[in-house]
Design an enzyme around this catalytic site. Structure first.
Site, mmCIF file in Angstrom:
data_model
loop_
_atom_site.group_PDB
_atom_site.id
_atom_site.type_symbol
_atom_site.label_atom_id
_atom_site.label_comp_id
_atom_site.label_asym_id
_atom_site.label_seq_id
_atom_site.Cartn_x
_atom_site.Cartn_y
_atom_site.Cartn_z
ATOM 1 N N PRO A 275 0.842 -1.204 0.000
ATOM 2 C CA PRO A 275 0.000 0.000 0.000
ATOM 3 C C PRO A 275 0.879 1.256 0.000
ATOM 4 O O PRO A 275 1.468 1.612 1.016
ATOM 5 C CB PRO A 275 -0.795 -0.117 1.307
ATOM 6 N N ASP B 203 5.966 3.560 1.479
ATOM 7 C CA ASP B 203 5.235 2.392 1.966
ATOM 8 C C ASP B 203 4.357 2.858 3.135
ATOM 9 O O ASP B 203 4.872 3.236 4.197
ATOM 10 C CB ASP B 203 6.227 1.321 2.421
ATOM 11 N N HIS B 204 3.033 2.824 2.949
ATOM 12 C CA HIS B 204 2.119 3.383 3.953
ATOM 13 C C HIS B 204 1.938 2.462 5.162
ATOM 14 O O HIS B 204 1.247 2.825 6.115
ATOM 15 C CB HIS B 204 0.748 3.656 3.312
ATOM 16 N N ARG B 205 2.553 1.268 5.138
ATOM 17 C CA ARG B 205 2.433 0.389 6.289
ATOM 18 C C ARG B 205 3.210 0.926 7.488
ATOM 19 O O ARG B 205 2.836 0.683 8.639
ATOM 20 C CB ARG B 205 2.919 -1.022 5.941
#
Length: 512
Positions: free
Chosen positions: A309, A483-485
């Site tokens: 994501p 990386d939106h994690r």
């Protein structure tokens, strides 16, 4: 990888080649893992031939990995006894590619053993010739009839298949020149005539007689549509009115190909455009071309990014001061790439989260990396690779520029070592030199961020100090993909703010 050593099994019986491993010392060279993502390798070329002596540390073959072509060295002295994976062939990592003999006398036995490893038949000992060979019987020559099937003046000689094809294609068979025995018309003659590749049948008037008048054109009766039987059947099946189809057969007959073109079953032949005077006709590639090892790796990595994501954030940077610094240092060999890499590394120092990656350990977490290694994308003929500037925040920009020039040359010649393209912790993709002003990049596997650099261009912005309240500046758009994690929007925003401040106001640190 070190070669596998030959283990001494039971000795073979008699003089026949052993089916198992030979009972003498030898080495086995396996397909090495030249990168962490490599699953198979392709042997580009062998630098030694079977039977050649080799020394430890000497390059014996070139292997194409998923990143680059690299030399593979021998680990021991000996003789190249047998090549198992030939040039152009592919093998899995760890699979045997060659056998090395310690003693030259062991080469024949190792060749036989190599045949069993590769699946080829093991060479057997030659059979003993008989002492008395029977004299071969001489067969009497068989008589061959020399009669020819010659066409009479009033009859056309053609094969049944040729007649059938001519009817299907709407061709007058009397106009086709036969190439069979005695001028017999074959099916291939009809197909050649239909494609226009065959010459028309020449008229041969009898001596002393005037040439016969040309055959009159046939005109169908009013209301009758000229079409071949197969064309009529195909049109009926497709529920197409024959009157709507333009015939291309003899006398304007509708042929089966005309119906197929009308239904879309067959693609129309593209007419080649006439080339300009003196200019060669340009042939465009057509058909399937398999990926190289590098292209396969790029494709797999791009697909892997789809599971992450990711999000993008952009900002503009005033480049007037940066361009002035570049002009000042250009004479010392400092490139724009080196200056940008140094500025990005200094910004990462203040925001270590940008140098981290997501880890699934214990249900998820941050994987920080203490070294800031800036990877920058380089486009190659048939591929893409990202050489790395190690410890970019600690080194002078002139040293980074020299290193980057060396890395680009290695990338273009396929001589990068795995450490020079596998150790990046943050990536930069610069397409500004191509005139691209704004774009986003896909996140590399195992990294938290990638920065896309656009072209610098003129822009008009408000300025309260200017006479007209406006001024012209040089502007560059950059886009950060994260990386939106584990990296949030606020993290990306403050990182870009810091990078913008460094490139506009702290260039003395960048130029060191």
């Amino acid at each position: 990888l070190p070669p596998a050593r030959g283990a001494p099994p039971a000795a073979p019986v008699g003089g026949a080649p052993a089916a198992g491993r030979p009972d003498f010392e030898f080495s086995q060279i396996d397909m090495p893992a030249l990168s962490s993502t490599m699953k198979e390798g392709k042997v580009v070329s062998w630098l030694k031939a079977e039977g050649d002596p080799i020394s430890a540390g000497e390059a014996i073959m070139v292997v194409e990995s998923d990143k680059a072509d690299m030399d593979v060295e021998a680990f021991e002295d000996g003789f190249l006894a047998a090549i198992i994976t030939g040039e152009g062939e592919t093998g899995s990592v760890g699979a045997p590619v060659a056998l090395i003999a310690t003693e030259e006398k062991d080469i024949p036995a190792l060749k036989a053993y190599a045949a069993s490893l590769s699946g080829a038949p093991v060479p057997a000992a030659p059979a003993v010739a008989a002492t008395a060979a029977a004299a071969p019987a001489v067969a009497a020559p068989k008589k061959v009839s020399t009669s020819k099937a010659t066409a009479s003046a009033d009859r056309v000689v053609a094969s049944p298949l040729a007649k059938k094809k001519a009817e299907e294609l709407g061709l007058d068979i009397t106009t086709i020149a036969g190439t069979g025995p005695g001028g017999r018309i074959t099916a291939s003659d009809v197909e050649a005539a239909a494609s226009g590749a065959a010459p028309a049948k020449a008229d041969k008037p009898a001596a002393g007689k005037a040439a016969a008048p040309s055959k009159p054109a046939w005109t169908p009766a009013p209301g009758v549509i000229a079409a071949t039987p197969m064309a009529r059947a195909a049109a009926k099946k497709a529920k197409i009115d024959l009157a709507t189809i333009k015939g291309t057969g003899e006398f304007g007959r509708v042929t089966l190909d005309d119906v197929k073109l009308a239904t879309g079953e067959k693609e129309p032949e593209k007419k080649k455009a006439a080339a300009a005077a003196g200019a060669p006709a340009k042939e465009l590639p057509d058909g399937f071309v398999p990926f190289t090892g590098m292209q396969k790796a790029v494709s797999n990595n791009m697909v892997a990014t789809l599971t992450v994501p990711a999000f993008r954030v952009s900002t503009d940077i005033e480049m007037d001061s940066f361009e002035a610094l570049y002009k000042k240092l250009k004479g010392d060999g400092v490139s724009v790439s080196a200056l940008i890499a140094k500025a990005v590394a200094l910004a990462i120092e203040k925001h270590p989260i940008m140098n981290s990656a997501y880890s699934e350990q214990n249900g998820g977490g941050f994987l920080y990396k203490k070294d800031i290694n800036i990877a920058m994308a380089v486009a190659l003929e048939g591929g893409l690779i990202t050489p790395c500037l190690m410890y970019a925040n600690e080194r002078p920009v002139k040293e980074l520029a020299e290193n980057w020039k060396e890395l680009v040359n290695k990338a273009k010649t396929g001589t990068l070592s795995p450490a020079e393209y596998n150790s990046g912790t943050f990536t930069i993709s610069n397409m500004g030199m191509f005139g691209v002003t704004d774009f986003g990049s896909l996140l590399p596997v195992g990294q938290g961020g990638i920065l896309a650099i656009g072209a610098t261009q003129d822009a008009i912005v408000p300025d309260s100090q200017a006479v007209l309240g406006m001024k012209k500046i040089r502007k560059m758009t950059i886009t950060l993909t994260c990386d939106h994690r584990h990296i949030y929007g606020s993290d990306a925003a403050v990182f870009l703010k810091t990078l913008k401040h460094i490139m506009e106001n702290e260039l003395d640190k960048v130029g060191k």
